[in-house]
Design an enzyme around this catalytic site. Structure first.
Site, PDB file in Angstrom:
ATOM      1  N   LYS A 195       0.863  -1.183   0.000  1.00 22.40           N
ATOM      2  CA  LYS A 195       0.000   0.000   0.000  1.00 22.40           C
ATOM      3  C   LYS A 195       0.898   1.231   0.000  1.00 22.40           C
ATOM      4  O   LYS A 195       1.697   1.422   0.918  1.00 22.40           O
ATOM      5  CB  LYS A 195      -0.905  -0.009   1.232  1.00 22.40           C
ATOM      6  N   LYS A 248      -2.217  -1.437  -3.863  1.00 21.23           N
ATOM      7  CA  LYS A 248      -3.051  -0.235  -3.769  1.00 21.23           C
ATOM      8  C   LYS A 248      -2.189   1.015  -3.810  1.00 21.23           C
ATOM      9  O   LYS A 248      -1.190   1.042  -3.100  1.00 21.23           O
ATOM     10  CB  LYS A 248      -3.807  -0.295  -2.437  1.00 21.23           C
TER      11      LYS A 248
HETATM   12  C1  PBG Z   1      -7.373   3.280   5.772  1.00 18.16           C
HETATM   13  C2  PBG Z   1      -7.634   3.217   4.320  1.00 18.16           C
HETATM   14  C3  PBG Z   1      -7.446   4.205   3.344  1.00 18.16           C
HETATM   15  C4  PBG Z   1      -7.955   3.684   2.155  1.00 18.16           C
HETATM   16  C5  PBG Z   1      -8.394   2.400   2.427  1.00 18.16           C
HETATM   17  N1  PBG Z   1      -8.173   2.122   3.756  1.00 18.16           N
HETATM   18  C6  PBG Z   1      -6.946   5.588   3.441  1.00 18.16           C
HETATM   19  C7  PBG Z   1      -5.563   5.846   3.844  1.00 18.16           C
HETATM   20  O1  PBG Z   1      -4.700   4.972   3.959  1.00 18.16           O
HETATM   21  O2  PBG Z   1      -5.324   7.027   4.123  1.00 18.16           O
HETATM   22  C8  PBG Z   1      -8.021   4.416   0.847  1.00 18.16           C
HETATM   23  C9  PBG Z   1      -9.091   3.950  -0.086  1.00 18.16           C
HETATM   24  C10 PBG Z   1      -9.395   4.872  -1.206  1.00 18.16           C
HETATM   25  O3  PBG Z   1      -8.761   5.928  -1.403  1.00 18.16           O
HETATM   26  O4  PBG Z   1     -10.316   4.533  -1.947  1.00 18.16           O
HETATM   27  N2  PBG Z   1      -6.062   3.172   6.162  1.00 18.16           N
END
Ligand code: PBG
Length: 324
Positions: A195, A248
């Site tokens: 991520k 992601k």
């Molecule tokens: C929580 C999380 C996030 C997303 C999914 N889970 C935001 C982040 O890490 O700040 C992002 C999902 C999206 O942008 O569609 N940690």
């Protein structure tokens, strides 16, 4: 194979020929719809930066989930927006927390629909970080117990799968152990394995009220410049017991998706995140491109790169097109 002996256009001449040589097929089975839930009744708060998406109270969430199941989308990813936040994210693992209540209601009404819960602390902590904060540092090991408690509480509420998105080191092992010790050895973990620290999460943070109150997430989410490190991150989660790994965001990281597909034989998901959705919606609204076509092209590209499943805010729209 050189022109004029080989003419690639021969097999592009008609739609039937194009169908015959098509390499990648997108189906409704590939789609997972992320949804946001809040407490209250009959609530449907529009999310400005994500047209067509809402914060839904549980009653409305269940109604939408019925539609999701009807159209054949196999799974949803659930995010909670709690009423109260505190330093220990206590509403993340409360028995009567928003996600726990929503999962129960969903499973009562729709036992077949796969309910995946996002496991993170950022929506639940007053500082908005994904882990336990000591001063201004995010304490990795002190976060693990809170994350494991959260995942366990989701499983106890009836979740079919848990998906840790915090990016703390070692959380998959900790969550696996907590699940196994409590008779949830059958519950799979979909780990947000690679991520990246991405600007494309902007609209989501509006939707989930989860923007960090100080600093940013660069000490735990990955540097967009790194691809080899994604292999290490993913390998680590596999060794710790992940069942599905996720990359992601999706579109700016298709190379990472393709690379991980070569390295790892577990099912792989890609998250077509909020900013990827918002860009297409905005450009479509301006009349600058055809939103539907850009959506389908994006999804097929993510699948072509190697993803087996795609988390996308386009899931319903795409399923409607796939079935028409
Ligand atoms: C929580 C999380 C996030 C997303 C999914 N889970 C935001 C982040 O890490 O700040 C992002 C999902 C999206 O942008 O569609 N940690």
């Amino acid at each position: 194979m050189l022109f004029p002996d080989y003419r690639p256009r021969r097999l592009r001449r008609t739609e039937a020929l194009r169908r015959m040589i098509r390499e990648t097929i997108l189906t409704t089975n590939d789609l997972i719809l992320p949804l946001f839930t809040v407490s209250g009744k009959n609530i449907k708060n529009p999310i400005a930066s994500m047209p067509g998406h809402y914060q839904l109270s549980v009653d409305n969430l269940v109604k939408l989930a019925e539609k999701v199941q009807e159209i054949g989308i196999p799974a949803i990813m659930l995010f909670g927006v709690p009423e109260k936040k505190d330093p220990l994210a206590t509403r993340a693992y409360a028995r009567d927390g928003i996600v726990q209540k929503a999962v129960k209601a969903l499973k009562d009404r729709l036992p077949e629909l796969v309910i995946i819960t996002d496991v993170c602390l950022c929506q639940y902590t007053d500082h908005g970080h994904c882990g336990f904060v000591d001063g201004h540092t995010i304490d990795n090991d002190a976060s693990l117990d809170l994350l494991a408690k959260t995942a366990l509480s989701h499983a106890q509420a009836g979740a079919d799968m848990v998906a840790p998105s915090d990016m703390m080191d070692g959380r998959v092992a900790e969550i696996r152990e907590a699940l196994d010790e409590n008779d949830f050895s059958h519950i799979p973990i979909m780990s947000y394995a690679a991520k990246y620290c991405s600007a494309f999460y902007g609209p989501f943070r509006q939707a989930a009220h989860s923007a960090p109150q100080f600093g940013d997430r660069r000490t735990y989410q990955m540097d967009p410049a790194n691809a080899l490190e994604a292999i290490r991150e993913v390998t680590m989660d596999v060794e710790e017991g992940a069942d599905i790994i996720m990359i992601k965001p999706a579109l700016p990281y298709l190379d990472v998706i393709a690379r991980i597909r070569q390295e790892i034989d577990l099912p792989m998901a890609a998250y077509n995140v909020s900013g990827e959705y918002a860009m297409i919606k905005a450009a479509d609204k301006m009349g600058w491109l055809d939103g539907q076509k850009a959506m389908m092209e994006s999804l097929i590209a993510i699948k072509r790169a190697g993803a087996d499943m795609i988390l996308t805010y386009f899931a319903i729209e795409a399923a409607e097109i796939l079935q028409s």
